[in-house]
Scaffold this active site. Structure first.
Site, PDB file in Angstrom:
ATOM      1  N   ASN A 111      85.207  72.882 102.789  1.00 39.82           N
ATOM      2  CA  ASN A 111      84.697  71.778 101.960  1.00 39.82           C
ATOM      3  C   ASN A 111      84.997  71.955 100.479  1.00 39.82           C
ATOM      4  O   ASN A 111      84.953  70.995  99.724  1.00 39.82           O
ATOM      5  CB  ASN A 111      83.189  71.603 102.172  1.00 39.82           C
ATOM      6  CG  ASN A 111      82.427  72.891 102.105  1.00 39.82           C
ATOM      7  OD1 ASN A 111      82.655  73.805 102.889  1.00 39.82           O
ATOM      8  ND2 ASN A 111      81.544  72.997 101.135  1.00 39.82           N
ATOM      9  N   HIS A 156      78.245  60.638 106.913  1.00 39.86           N
ATOM     10  CA  HIS A 156      78.376  60.208 105.510  1.00 39.86           C
ATOM     11  C   HIS A 156      79.632  60.738 104.815  1.00 39.86           C
ATOM     12  O   HIS A 156      79.921  60.366 103.682  1.00 39.86           O
ATOM     13  CB  HIS A 156      77.107  60.550 104.700  1.00 39.86           C
ATOM     14  CG  HIS A 156      76.903  61.993 104.383  1.00 39.86           C
ATOM     15  ND1 HIS A 156      77.106  62.488 103.123  1.00 39.86           N
ATOM     16  CD2 HIS A 156      76.506  63.035 105.140  1.00 39.86           C
ATOM     17  CE1 HIS A 156      76.816  63.786 103.128  1.00 39.86           C
ATOM     18  NE2 HIS A 156      76.451  64.139 104.346  1.00 39.86           N
ATOM     19  N   CYS A 191      74.093  75.356  91.659  1.00 42.77           N
ATOM     20  CA  CYS A 191      73.016  75.691  90.746  1.00 42.77           C
ATOM     21  C   CYS A 191      71.838  76.173  91.585  1.00 42.77           C
ATOM     22  O   CYS A 191      71.206  75.390  92.275  1.00 42.77           O
ATOM     23  CB  CYS A 191      72.626  74.467  89.935  1.00 42.77           C
ATOM     24  SG  CYS A 191      71.572  74.873  88.578  1.00 42.77           S
ATOM     25  N   THR A 244      74.181  69.653 109.054  1.00 41.22           N
ATOM     26  CA  THR A 244      73.293  70.802 108.812  1.00 41.22           C
ATOM     27  C   THR A 244      72.453  71.044 110.062  1.00 41.22           C
ATOM     28  O   THR A 244      72.328  72.172 110.540  1.00 41.22           O
ATOM     29  CB  THR A 244      72.397  70.540 107.580  1.00 41.22           C
ATOM     30  OG1 THR A 244      73.242  70.391 106.439  1.00 41.22           O
ATOM     31  CG2 THR A 244      71.412  71.668 107.347  1.00 41.22           C
TER      32      THR A 244
END
Ligand SMILES: Cc1ncc(COP(=O)(O)O)c(C=O)c1O
Length: 390
Positions: free
Chosen positions: A151, A207, A331, A75
């Site tokens: 992704n 990660h 969400c 990011t």
């Protein structure tokens, strides 16, 4: 790695840290704890860990160590690249409609500040047509940012081809166009040689490849120029100031090193077998189809569309049965919105809502896949019984 009873099929979100990575990191928490920028011995030992990781990553990407910039993750890398190139808010940016939000939202922000942005839609199969990119090029185009692998649907675009053609276009231009690829999801699975990709910037994240969270990097070619997002010390040539997160950087280096290990190919083959088995079995369920290209996709990605099933309900049902997956939906502020990536591929909103991402990792087994398929079949039948769509 200690196995849990639960089935973890959300490896595109994050991966379990590899025990070899963890082992490599531990001494840098308590023994080599120095600040890597200090000149005394404590600092030098920490710095050696950073430099070693940088060396490993540069070999992996086939670039010079000084072309690697450590960040807190992709990011930050993507924000630094996009905002750094367009710090004067002038010129034209080409990107796609199904980038990760950290590229998409940054592009939208730049657009609000006056940058001319072209968002290219992917084809129905989730692949970017290179011709659409080249046709969008303008006199004032400064950067093209195209993700390597998506992704959500795992589709892989031909970044090397785009890079090669762009290099040919650049030969005829005085104002050269820079090329960026967000390679976070591709990093574990595809050729990451930046010379072959002909990229100026490539972002990667630890990660997603069995390394620790909170660390990433980007490759920045020597010809590329950036204004930093933050000002401070001289770490990372002033492009990314701030005290080095040494244990995380060391772990990241180890995670990258493991990709080059001799059993890596076997790991990918195993994932592909499991992926193909799940796809084959899931497609036997009535009203189920695969989102994204069948072949040009990552070996760990399965994205299924379930007609007359609500994706979140399926996700929660699977979670209750001990299986962790993800939906294509995010969400946002209390309301469920359909995945922008699936919508950009022309999938109808009601179908995008009924989609599920199963992303495999190196610790998954065929036994888990078999158990999952049984659970999935039962869950879909049960949910359809009570479906309001019937
Ligand atoms: C394609 C892609 N880009 C960027 C990111 C953001 O990475 P990070 O979590 O390191 O900020 C992700 C994470 O999901 C991703 O999948």
């Amino acid at each position: 790695m200690k196995k849990q009873n639960k089935i973890y099929f959300d490896n595109s979100a994050t991966t379990q840290i590899d025990k070899e990575v963890l082992k490599e990191m531990i001494p840098y928490f308590n023994l080599q704890f120095g600040n890597a920028s200090s000149i005394h011995e404590f600092g030098q030992k920490a710095e050696a860990g950073v430099l070693n990781a940088k060396y490993i990553i540069s070999k992996f990407l086939n670039c010079k160590p000084n072309e690697i910039i450590f960040t807190s993750g992709a990011t930050e890398s993507n924000n630094t690249i996009l905002q750094g190139v367009f710090s004067d808010f002038k010129g034209h940016l080409i990107t796609t409609m199904f980038e990760h939000p950290c590229v998409l939202e940054t592009a939208k922000y730049l657009s609000r500040r006056g940058v001319d942005v072209t968002f290219i839609a992917p084809e129905k199969n989730g692949i970017i047509d290179p011709q659409k990119i080249f046709r969008a090029i303008k006199e004032n185009t400064r950067l093209i940012s195209i993700m390597y692998a998506n992704n959500e649907v795992g589709t892989v675009s031909n970044i090397a081809h785009i890079g090669k053609k762009l290099a040919e276009i650049n030969e005829k231009r005085t104002n050269k166009i820079l090329f960026h690829s967000d390679a976070v999801q591709a990093c574990y699975f595809r050729d990451m040689d930046v010379k072959k990709l002909r990229a100026d910037f490539v972002s990667i994240s630890s990660h997603k490849i069995y390394g620790p969270k909170g660390v990433g990097a980007f490759f920045m070619s020597e010809r590329a120029k950036l204004s930093p997002l933050m000002y401070g010390g001289q770490q990372e040539y002033g492009i990314r100031p701030g005290t080095y997160n040494v244990p995380a950087i060391v772990g990241f280096g180890k995670a990258i090193q493991l990709i080059s290990s001799k059993d890596h190919k076997k790991i990918i083959e195993k994932m592909k077998k499991i992926r193909d088995y799940i796809i084959k079995e899931a497609l036997k369920i009535k009203g189920v189809s695969l989102n994204g290209d069948k072949d040009k996709r990552l070996e760990n990605n399965i994205n299924l569309l379930f007609e007359n099933v609500e994706g979140e309900s399926l996700l929660l049902k699977l979670d209750l049965c001990g299986v962790a997956c993800s939906t294509g939906s995010a969400c946002a502020s209390g309301s469920l919105s359909a995945s922008h990536a699936l919508l950009s591929m022309g999938i109808k909103p009601e179908n995008a809502h009924g989609s599920l991402r199963i992303s495999l990792g190196k610790y998954n087994t065929m036994e888990e896949a078999k158990k999952f398929v049984m659970i999935l079949k039962k869950s879909v039948i049960q949910l359809r019984k009570f479906s309001p769509f019937k």
